[in-house]
Motif scaffolding. Structure first.
Motif, mmCIF file in Angstrom:
data_model
loop_
_atom_site.group_PDB
_atom_site.id
_atom_site.type_symbol
_atom_site.label_atom_id
_atom_site.label_comp_id
_atom_site.label_asym_id
_atom_site.label_seq_id
_atom_site.Cartn_x
_atom_site.Cartn_y
_atom_site.Cartn_z
ATOM 1 N N GLY A 84 7.326 -2.999 0.152
ATOM 2 C CA GLY A 84 5.876 -2.883 -0.034
ATOM 3 C C GLY A 84 5.459 -3.183 -1.457
ATOM 4 N N TRP A 85 6.205 -2.653 -2.420
ATOM 5 C CA TRP A 85 5.896 -2.926 -3.828
ATOM 6 C C TRP A 85 6.127 -4.399 -4.162
ATOM 7 C CZ3 TRP A 85 8.687 1.986 -6.118
ATOM 8 C CH2 TRP A 85 7.911 3.114 -5.806
ATOM 9 N N GLY A 87 3.271 -6.873 -5.669
ATOM 10 C CA GLY A 87 3.460 -7.513 -6.966
ATOM 11 C C GLY A 87 3.538 -9.018 -6.893
ATOM 12 N N LEU A 88 4.255 -9.540 -5.907
ATOM 13 C CA LEU A 88 4.426 -10.991 -5.804
ATOM 14 C C LEU A 88 3.130 -11.696 -5.410
ATOM 15 C CD1 LEU A 88 7.958 -11.215 -4.149
ATOM 16 C CD2 LEU A 88 7.341 -11.762 -6.504
ATOM 17 N N VAL A 105 -7.335 -9.120 -12.378
ATOM 18 C CA VAL A 105 -7.139 -9.348 -13.804
ATOM 19 C C VAL A 105 -5.950 -8.533 -14.306
ATOM 20 C CG1 VAL A 105 -9.505 -9.977 -14.313
ATOM 21 C CG2 VAL A 105 -8.896 -7.577 -14.269
ATOM 22 N N HIS A 106 -5.006 -8.284 -13.409
ATOM 23 C CA HIS A 106 -3.825 -7.524 -13.800
ATOM 24 C C HIS A 106 -3.032 -8.282 -14.861
ATOM 25 C CE1 HIS A 106 -4.256 -4.711 -10.425
ATOM 26 N NE2 HIS A 106 -4.650 -5.751 -9.729
ATOM 27 N N ALA A 141 5.007 -7.422 -13.433
ATOM 28 C CA ALA A 141 6.446 -7.304 -13.668
ATOM 29 C C ALA A 141 6.939 -5.906 -13.334
ATOM 30 C CB ALA A 141 6.762 -7.644 -15.125
ATOM 31 N N VAL A 142 6.144 -4.885 -13.668
ATOM 32 C CA VAL A 142 6.536 -3.501 -13.379
ATOM 33 C C VAL A 142 6.612 -3.278 -11.870
ATOM 34 C CG1 VAL A 142 5.751 -1.104 -13.483
ATOM 35 C CG2 VAL A 142 5.689 -2.516 -15.537
ATOM 36 N N ILE A 143 5.616 -3.763 -11.131
ATOM 37 C CA ILE A 143 5.593 -3.554 -9.676
ATOM 38 C C ILE A 143 6.738 -4.289 -9.003
ATOM 39 C CG2 ILE A 143 4.247 -3.917 -7.571
ATOM 40 C CD1 ILE A 143 1.725 -3.615 -9.249
#
Length: 204
Positions: free
Chosen positions: A124-125, A129-130, A146-147, A153-155
């Motif tokens: 899920g993460w 993130g991708l 606007v992340h 990268a953290v997710i």
């Protein structure tokens, strides 16, 4: 030949006006709101998993599933009404819907073992993130998500870690998952706080 002399101040003014800008409008404000809401949800679930003893896989699944479901809904809300291209909208919507469905499955106890819980949470993460990392390469989506690259990268790193790390106990999984959620919440809140809701710089 007569040379045209332009004052340096005028050159800087013209250069600043030539830079691509994207009016945030409803999409930019909504993005900032959804980022803050997502940060709050991650922080609450993360702290709960660290402080409250998680004794069963079902309880851990409910907490992690609730967080994933909230993040999926927020991603769908941020895409709705945006000015992004149809391709990017479909990508973000598909990612948000997949995360939402995975969160619902976890919430209802579909991952009945510690191994499946870690793998499904990590997936899920990774999906979240991708899809964000790929979508923000388009200038048309710069005012939707606007992340920072750091947040993506953290997710993604958290997703890879959850799917690959061999957890020795449910308590270890809960504490690690909680710490990851708190870290994600801090990064996302920082990313949202440093974005002005008025005008956002388009991605070059």
């Amino acid at each position: 030949m007569t040379q045209l002399h332009i004052p340096r101040g005028e050159i800087r003014r013209l250069a600043s006006h030539s830079r691509p800008r994207t009016a945030a409008g409803p999409g930019g404000s909504l993005t900032r709101t959804t980022m803050l809401a997502g940060s709050l949800a991650s922080a609450l679930v993360g702290v709960a998993m660290i402080v409250v003893p998680v004794r069963t896989v079902a309880v851990a699944g409910m907490l992690l599933g609730a967080n994933l479901a909230v993040q999926g809904v927020l991603q769908l809300l941020a895409v709705r009404g945006s000015g992004a291209s149809p391709t990017v909208r479909r990508l973000l919507s598909a990612g948000g819907l997949a995360v939402l469905l995975l969160g619902v499955a976890l919430f209802h106890g579909r991952a009945d073992t510690m191994f499946l819980l870690g793998v499904w949470t990590g997936c899920g993460w990774l999906l979240r993130g991708l899809t964000m990392a790929v979508s923000v390469t388009s200038s048309s989506v710069s005012h939707v998500f606007v992340h920072d690259d750091l947040l993506n990268a953290v997710i993604v790193s958290a997703g890879l870690f959850m799917t690959a790390f061999p957890f020795a106990s449910l308590g270890q999984l809960a504490h690690v998952g909680g710490l990851v959620l708190v870290a994600t919440a801090v990064v996302e809140a920082f990313a949202a706080a440093r974005r002005h809701p008025g005008t956002l710089r388009a991605i070059d």
